[in-house]
Design an enzyme around this catalytic site. Structure first.
Site, PDB file in Angstrom:
ATOM      1  N   ASP A 122       0.787  -1.242   0.000  1.00 25.08           N
ATOM      2  CA  ASP A 122       0.000   0.000   0.000  1.00 25.08           C
ATOM      3  C   ASP A 122       0.819   1.294   0.000  1.00 25.08           C
ATOM      4  O   ASP A 122       0.493   2.231   0.747  1.00 25.08           O
ATOM      5  CB  ASP A 122      -0.959   0.007   1.193  1.00 25.08           C
ATOM      6  CG  ASP A 122      -1.990  -1.108   1.131  1.00 25.08           C
ATOM      7  OD1 ASP A 122      -1.928  -1.941   0.207  1.00 25.08           O
ATOM      8  OD2 ASP A 122      -2.858  -1.158   2.020  1.00 25.08           O
ATOM      9  N   ASP A 176      -4.866  -0.666  -1.768  1.00 18.91           N
ATOM     10  CA  ASP A 176      -6.288  -0.457  -1.504  1.00 18.91           C
ATOM     11  C   ASP A 176      -6.915   0.033  -2.807  1.00 18.91           C
ATOM     12  O   ASP A 176      -6.373   0.933  -3.462  1.00 18.91           O
ATOM     13  CB  ASP A 176      -6.489   0.606  -0.412  1.00 18.91           C
ATOM     14  CG  ASP A 176      -6.459   0.023   0.993  1.00 18.91           C
ATOM     15  OD1 ASP A 176      -6.330  -1.208   1.133  1.00 18.91           O
ATOM     16  OD2 ASP A 176      -6.567   0.810   1.952  1.00 18.91           O
ATOM     17  N   HIS A 229     -10.593   0.888  -3.387  1.00 14.31           N
ATOM     18  CA  HIS A 229     -11.924   0.930  -2.804  1.00 14.31           C
ATOM     19  C   HIS A 229     -12.989   1.470  -3.760  1.00 14.31           C
ATOM     20  O   HIS A 229     -12.720   2.412  -4.528  1.00 14.31           O
ATOM     21  CB  HIS A 229     -11.938   1.857  -1.578  1.00 14.31           C
ATOM     22  CG  HIS A 229     -11.072   1.397  -0.449  1.00 14.31           C
ATOM     23  ND1 HIS A 229     -11.044   0.100   0.011  1.00 14.31           N
ATOM     24  CD2 HIS A 229     -10.213   2.092   0.353  1.00 14.31           C
ATOM     25  CE1 HIS A 229     -10.223   0.013   1.038  1.00 14.31           C
ATOM     26  NE2 HIS A 229      -9.692   1.206   1.259  1.00 14.31           N
ATOM     27  N   SER A 270     -15.307   1.141   4.997  1.00 16.67           N
ATOM     28  CA  SER A 270     -14.322   1.721   5.909  1.00 16.67           C
ATOM     29  C   SER A 270     -14.407   3.238   5.983  1.00 16.67           C
ATOM     30  O   SER A 270     -13.801   3.848   6.868  1.00 16.67           O
ATOM     31  CB  SER A 270     -12.903   1.324   5.479  1.00 16.67           C
ATOM     32  OG  SER A 270     -12.521   1.984   4.286  1.00 16.67           O
ATOM     33  N   HIS A 302     -10.542   7.351   1.072  1.00 15.28           N
ATOM     34  CA  HIS A 302      -9.163   7.230   0.591  1.00 15.28           C
ATOM     35  C   HIS A 302      -9.057   6.108  -0.435  1.00 15.28           C
ATOM     36  O   HIS A 302      -9.862   5.177  -0.447  1.00 15.28           O
ATOM     37  CB  HIS A 302      -8.197   6.950   1.742  1.00 15.28           C
ATOM     38  CG  HIS A 302      -8.442   5.630   2.419  1.00 15.28           C
ATOM     39  ND1 HIS A 302      -9.441   5.455   3.362  1.00 15.28           N
ATOM     40  CD2 HIS A 302      -7.843   4.422   2.270  1.00 15.28           C
ATOM     41  CE1 HIS A 302      -9.443   4.195   3.768  1.00 15.28           C
ATOM     42  NE2 HIS A 302      -8.477   3.545   3.124  1.00 15.28           N
ATOM     43  N   LYS A 317      -6.984  -4.893  -3.251  1.00 14.59           N
ATOM     44  CA  LYS A 317      -7.737  -5.442  -2.123  1.00 14.59           C
ATOM     45  C   LYS A 317      -8.815  -4.475  -1.664  1.00 14.59           C
ATOM     46  O   LYS A 317      -8.797  -3.300  -2.027  1.00 14.59           O
ATOM     47  CB  LYS A 317      -6.802  -5.798  -0.968  1.00 14.59           C
ATOM     48  CG  LYS A 317      -6.008  -4.636  -0.389  1.00 14.59           C
ATOM     49  CD  LYS A 317      -5.004  -5.151   0.629  1.00 14.59           C
ATOM     50  CE  LYS A 317      -4.126  -4.046   1.191  1.00 14.59           C
ATOM     51  NZ  LYS A 317      -4.840  -3.076   2.028  1.00 14.59           N
ATOM     52  N   ALA A 340       0.512   0.526   6.455  1.00 13.84           N
ATOM     53  CA  ALA A 340       1.158   1.053   7.634  1.00 13.84           C
ATOM     54  C   ALA A 340       1.451  -0.117   8.577  1.00 13.84           C
ATOM     55  O   ALA A 340       0.726  -1.110   8.594  1.00 13.84           O
ATOM     56  CB  ALA A 340       0.272   2.083   8.336  1.00 13.84           C
TER      57      ALA A 340
END
Length: 197
Positions: A18, A60, A62, A68, A79, A104, A139
């Site tokens: 990420d 990510d 999305h 989320s 994000h 993902k 992270a």
């Protein structure tokens, strides 16, 4: 050299988690000093490519109404919406053309911190004969941790590139606790000097 590290060899893979614009300074959900991981990861990429070893990168990806997001009742600001500039992998990350990108958290109703959750990452690693994954990115206390724990659950050796990760630390000490949890589950910590000649 860290215990358990005996140099790179066939069966190793680099897994970059990420490293996307929205997680870097100035992004929608910046990780403090997130951009500091990029020079270290670039050195790792060069080493893996020189040895003909595979490089994977998760992202990510999305939908606009992802669970989320705060406006959907989740914990995070919007994000890494698929196809937007914020979801792009950092331009300064020197991914090779052959790198395999794993998207993902691509459905509205499912979160996925781990690069293994709801993806074909494990089957791709198995197809390449990979037994060890060297993990860096963003992270520490969320997607890196969950990815490493899932690697261990799937009987992969998880090696955390400790100088190529940064934590959100939403609660002080989250990053340190994540490292302790990964170690407790059998992960190995390594620095760039442990793998780059």
């Amino acid at each position: 050299m860290s215990a358990g590290i005996a140099g790179l060899h066939a069966g190793d893979a680099l897994l970059i988690v990420d490293v996307q614009r929205d997680f870097l300074p100035g992004g929608a959900l910046p990780v403090p000093e997130g951009d500091a991981v990029i020079p270290v990861l670039n050195r790792c990429i060069k080493e893996f490519v020189c040895r003909g070893l595979p490089v994977f990168a998760t992202r990510d990806w999305h939908p606009i109404n992802h669970c989320s997001f705060r406006n959907q009742g989740g914990a995070w600001p919007e994000h890494c919406v698929a196809g937007t500039p914020g979801a792009a992998i950092a331009e300064s990350l020197e991914l090779p053309a052959a790198a395999e990108v794993i998207s993902k958290a691509t459905t509205p109703e499912k979160e996925a911190y781990s690069g293994f959750q709801g993806t074909d990452l494990l089957s791709r690693l198995r197809a390449r004969g990979c037994g060890r994954v060297f993990v860096g990115g963003l992270a520490t206390d969320y997607c890196v941790k969950c990815t490493v724990l899932d690697a261990r659950s799937n009987d992969l050796t998880g090696i955390v590139l400790e100088d190529a990760i940064r934590a959100v630390d939403a609660q002080p000490g989250d990053g340190a606790r994540a490292l302790a949890e990964m170690l407790a589950r059998g992960a190995i910590m390594a620095k760039i000097e442990n793998i780059v000649a």
